[in-house]
Write an enzyme that holds these catalytic residues in place. Structure first.
Site, PDB file in Angstrom:
ATOM      1  CG  ASP A 260       3.333 -40.318 -90.697  1.00 58.24           C
ATOM      2  OD1 ASP A 260       3.826 -41.451 -90.841  1.00 58.24           O
ATOM      3  OD2 ASP A 260       3.940 -39.386 -90.130  1.00 58.24           O
TER       4      ASP A 260
ATOM      5  CD  GLU B  90       6.199 -38.481 -86.489  1.00 55.75           C
ATOM      6  OE1 GLU B  90       7.060 -39.158 -85.870  1.00 55.75           O
ATOM      7  OE2 GLU B  90       6.253 -38.287 -87.714  1.00 55.75           O
TER       8      GLU B  90
ATOM      9  CD  GLU C 237      17.104 -41.792 -76.680  1.00 50.76           C
ATOM     10  OE1 GLU C 237      15.950 -41.740 -76.194  1.00 50.76           O
ATOM     11  OE2 GLU C 237      18.146 -41.883 -75.976  1.00 50.76           O
TER      12      GLU C 237
ATOM     13  CG  HIS D 296       8.263 -36.756 -82.734  1.00 46.47           C
ATOM     14  ND1 HIS D 296       8.308 -36.119 -81.514  1.00 46.47           N
ATOM     15  CD2 HIS D 296       8.120 -38.078 -82.463  1.00 46.47           C
ATOM     16  CE1 HIS D 296       8.195 -37.010 -80.554  1.00 46.47           C
ATOM     17  NE2 HIS D 296       8.085 -38.222 -81.096  1.00 46.47           N
TER      18      HIS D 296
ATOM     19  CG  HIS E 230      10.646 -37.803 -89.077  1.00 47.99           C
ATOM     20  ND1 HIS E 230      10.281 -38.804 -89.943  1.00 47.99           N
ATOM     21  CD2 HIS E 230      11.996 -37.729 -89.140  1.00 47.99           C
ATOM     22  CE1 HIS E 230      11.361 -39.326 -90.484  1.00 47.99           C
ATOM     23  NE2 HIS E 230      12.418 -38.693 -90.018  1.00 47.99           N
TER      24      HIS E 230
ATOM     25  CG  ASP F 245       6.529 -37.230 -92.243  1.00 46.68           C
ATOM     26  OD1 ASP F 245       7.188 -36.257 -92.656  1.00 46.68           O
ATOM     27  OD2 ASP F 245       6.969 -38.021 -91.389  1.00 46.68           O
TER      28      ASP F 245
END
Length: 240
Positions: free
Chosen positions: A9, A11, A54, A59, A156, A161
């Site tokens: 995963d 970000e 945003e 995260h 997140h 995750d």
């Protein structure tokens, strides 16, 4: 030898790798034979640009937070990431997103793409859409549906995750894995049966039709006419 699987995963600063967004966190957990190993890679990465508000709300990684963690630029860790995933099957939820960012970052360094590194890509989002059509298939929704505890997931984060995705993937593929194991067992049973056939003893008892049953059978054959295969085969047998 079993293929390495990497639960992966990332970000990022946004949604568009071709429009200036950058990767800010990478996590990968190694799995072999459906068992997590002790090998993993978790890195924070400085995007060398601003962090949109945003994205930070998703995260929690602001530029200040990344600088406090002494996060290096991708150029300092790109080769390490490439070698970690090389030749592995990558288990990713919404793989197009993460692979797009990795390929963009690799290209900036002149490194091979994820595909050129020999990676096989398995998208759990595509798997979920096939298994649960018309339903929500986000990672949160899958955790709820499959009974995976996500209470620790406040924001997140690539590492948490990955941990959740690993459990989701094992749950989603457990039935397939069990069926594969069962098929191997069944094949072995079939081999055993062929190798040791049942031994019959004595002779089979023949029960012949009585006169009434024989007459009824002949009436049925008469109704079939000249094309009756039974009588043709019987006549041929008698001629032989």
């Amino acid at each position: 030898m079993s293929q390495r699987q990497i639960i992966l995963d990332t970000e990022t600063t946004g949604l568009y790798p071709d429009s200036g967004d950058r990767l800010v966190e990478f996590a990968g957990l190694e799995m072999i034979n459906r068992q997590m190993t002790e090998r993993s890679l978790h890195l924070y990465v400085h995007p060398e640009r601003d962090m949109p508000e945003e994205a930070a709300k998703v995260h929690g990684l602001t530029i200040e937070v990344l600088e406090e963690k002494n996060a290096p630029p991708f150029a300092a860790v790109g080769r390490e990431i490439a070698e970690f995933i090389r030749g592995a099957e990558l288990i990713i939820h919404n793989a197009r997103f993460d692979v797009g960012f990795l390929n963009m970052e690799f290209a900036r360094m002149g490194l091979p793409s994820v595909e050129e590194l020999g990676c096989k890509i398995t998208d759990t989002l595509a798997m979920a859409k096939e298994a649960y059509p018309g339903q929500k298939n986000s990672l949160d929704a899958l955790c709820t549906r499959l009974g995976v505890d996500r209470s620790k997931r406040v924001l997140h984060g690539a590492l948490i995750d990955c941990e959740l995705l690993g459990e989701v993937y094992l749950n989603m593929t457990r039935r397939q894995f069990d069926l594969m194991g069962g098929a191997e067992e069944e094949t072995q049973q079939e081999k055993t049966f062929v190798a040791s056939p049942t031994q019959r003893t004595g002779r089979l008892k023949v029960i012949r039709a009585n006169e009434a049953e024989a007459a009824e059978h002949e009436q049925y054959l008469d109704a079939l006419g000249e094309e009756c295969l039974w009588r043709k085969s019987t006549s041929a047998g008698e001629r032989a």
